[in-house]
Design a protein around this motif. Structure first.
Motif, PDB file in Angstrom:
ATOM      1  N   ASP A  31      38.078  48.867  31.028  1.00  0.00           N
ATOM      2  CA  ASP A  31      38.516  47.742  31.697  1.00  0.00           C
ATOM      3  C   ASP A  31      38.138  46.497  31.222  1.00  0.00           C
ATOM      4  O   ASP A  31      38.621  45.512  31.037  1.00  0.00           O
ATOM      5  CB  ASP A  31      38.031  47.654  33.338  1.00  0.00           C
ATOM      6  CG  ASP A  31      38.867  48.688  34.158  1.00  0.00           C
ATOM      7  OD1 ASP A  31      39.856  49.022  33.579  1.00  0.00           O
ATOM      8  OD2 ASP A  31      38.262  49.007  35.033  1.00  0.00           O
ATOM      9  N   ASN A  87      43.940  52.971  44.231  1.00  0.00           N
ATOM     10  CA  ASN A  87      43.575  51.950  43.229  1.00  0.00           C
ATOM     11  C   ASN A  87      44.103  52.477  41.718  1.00  0.00           C
ATOM     12  O   ASN A  87      44.867  51.671  41.164  1.00  0.00           O
ATOM     13  CB  ASN A  87      42.180  51.710  42.910  1.00  0.00           C
ATOM     14  CG  ASN A  87      41.527  50.767  44.178  1.00  0.00           C
ATOM     15  OD1 ASN A  87      42.275  50.232  44.632  1.00  0.00           O
ATOM     16  ND2 ASN A  87      40.186  50.850  44.278  1.00  0.00           N
ATOM     17  N   ASP A  91      47.545  50.863  39.758  1.00  0.00           N
ATOM     18  CA  ASP A  91      47.256  50.529  38.309  1.00  0.00           C
ATOM     19  C   ASP A  91      48.177  51.286  37.470  1.00  0.00           C
ATOM     20  O   ASP A  91      49.006  50.725  36.497  1.00  0.00           O
ATOM     21  CB  ASP A  91      45.907  51.022  37.877  1.00  0.00           C
ATOM     22  CG  ASP A  91      45.476  50.594  36.356  1.00  0.00           C
ATOM     23  OD1 ASP A  91      45.751  49.586  35.985  1.00  0.00           O
ATOM     24  OD2 ASP A  91      45.046  51.546  35.649  1.00  0.00           O
ATOM     25  N   PHE A 104      49.726  43.298  34.067  1.00  0.00           N
ATOM     26  CA  PHE A 104      49.109  43.700  35.289  1.00  0.00           C
ATOM     27  C   PHE A 104      47.839  44.304  34.958  1.00  0.00           C
ATOM     28  O   PHE A 104      46.820  44.042  35.599  1.00  0.00           O
ATOM     29  CB  PHE A 104      50.139  44.211  36.098  1.00  0.00           C
ATOM     30  CG  PHE A 104      49.382  44.709  37.290  1.00  0.00           C
ATOM     31  CD1 PHE A 104      49.164  43.961  38.380  1.00  0.00           C
ATOM     32  CD2 PHE A 104      48.834  46.179  37.500  1.00  0.00           C
ATOM     33  CE1 PHE A 104      48.643  44.415  39.560  1.00  0.00           C
ATOM     34  CE2 PHE A 104      48.252  46.566  38.610  1.00  0.00           C
ATOM     35  CZ  PHE A 104      48.080  45.862  39.640  1.00  0.00           C
ATOM     36  N   TRP A 108      44.157  43.939  36.761  1.00  0.00           N
ATOM     37  CA  TRP A 108      43.651  44.878  37.527  1.00  0.00           C
ATOM     38  C   TRP A 108      42.927  45.970  37.204  1.00  0.00           C
ATOM     39  O   TRP A 108      43.289  46.699  36.472  1.00  0.00           O
ATOM     40  CB  TRP A 108      45.089  45.371  38.013  1.00  0.00           C
ATOM     41  CG  TRP A 108      44.681  46.485  39.163  1.00  0.00           C
ATOM     42  CD1 TRP A 108      44.832  47.938  39.237  1.00  0.00           C
ATOM     43  CD2 TRP A 108      44.346  46.367  40.870  1.00  0.00           C
ATOM     44  NE1 TRP A 108      44.413  48.426  40.430  1.00  0.00           N
ATOM     45  CE2 TRP A 108      44.325  47.739  41.362  1.00  0.00           C
ATOM     46  CE3 TRP A 108      44.342  45.127  41.581  1.00  0.00           C
ATOM     47  CZ2 TRP A 108      44.035  47.744  42.433  1.00  0.00           C
ATOM     48  CZ3 TRP A 108      44.151  45.256  42.839  1.00  0.00           C
ATOM     49  CH2 TRP A 108      43.930  46.569  43.324  1.00  0.00           C
ATOM     50  N   ALA A 110      41.318  48.678  38.008  1.00  0.00           N
ATOM     51  CA  ALA A 110      40.980  49.759  39.000  1.00  0.00           C
ATOM     52  C   ALA A 110      39.683  50.681  38.823  1.00  0.00           C
ATOM     53  O   ALA A 110      39.123  50.731  39.758  1.00  0.00           O
ATOM     54  CB  ALA A 110      42.333  50.623  38.806  1.00  0.00           C
ATOM     55  N   TYR A 113      36.844  48.551  39.938  1.00  0.00           N
ATOM     56  CA  TYR A 113      36.824  48.343  41.540  1.00  0.00           C
ATOM     57  C   TYR A 113      36.441  49.857  41.995  1.00  0.00           C
ATOM     58  O   TYR A 113      35.509  49.770  43.009  1.00  0.00           O
ATOM     59  CB  TYR A 113      38.151  48.304  42.184  1.00  0.00           C
ATOM     60  CG  TYR A 113      38.930  46.987  41.776  1.00  0.00           C
ATOM     61  CD1 TYR A 113      38.104  45.885  41.821  1.00  0.00           C
ATOM     62  CD2 TYR A 113      40.292  46.690  41.486  1.00  0.00           C
ATOM     63  CE1 TYR A 113      38.487  44.545  41.421  1.00  0.00           C
ATOM     64  CE2 TYR A 113      40.601  45.458  41.310  1.00  0.00           C
ATOM     65  CZ  TYR A 113      39.917  44.549  41.089  1.00  0.00           C
ATOM     66  OH  TYR A 113      40.416  43.400  40.900  1.00  0.00           O
TER      67      TYR A 113
END
Length: 125
Positions: A31, A87, A91, A104, A108, A110, A113
């Protein structure tokens, strides 16, 4: 006679710490591994491998699923695992659209998170 149950009644906190550290590293790699110089913007390998037609999104899904798998091994409740899976589904589904999906994927995170959800659970919150 030893208990043959796959679930342990105790938690090996050293093993748990090592697992969390490994999952944090994987989340960061997927990420936020690359920071855009001069900005707070960071991107990971997940959106980058998403540019590979078909296989990239599948690979991202597999790597993200590993975090959920390890969370289940740590004894996370099914409700929280379901949230983590949701999540990943968001994604993967939205990230599979050409161009818009790749944008996106940058926004995002995921995996980030999911790590936050896991740590919050393990810290008793």
């Amino acid at each position: 006679m030893p208990n043959s149950s796959p679930k342990f009644s105790y938690i090996d906190y050293n093993a748990q710490t090592v697992t969390i550290k490994r999952l944090r590293q994987l989340s960061r790699l997927l990420d936020t591994v690359i920071t855009v110089p001069g900005t707070p913007i960071a991107i990971g390998l997940d959106p980058i491998i998403g540019f590979i037609p078909i296989g990239g999104d599948v690979l991202g899904l597999i790597l993200s699923s590993y975090i959920v798998y390890e969370a289940s091994r740590l004894g996370v409740p099914k409700k929280l695992l379901s949230r983590m899976i949701f999540n990943i589904i968001i994604d993967s589904l939205l990230g599979s659209f050409p161009i818009i999906g790749d944008l996106f994927d940058f926004a995002w995170t995921a995996n980030h998170y999911n790590i936050k959800l896991l740590e919050k659970h393990l810290n008793g919150y």
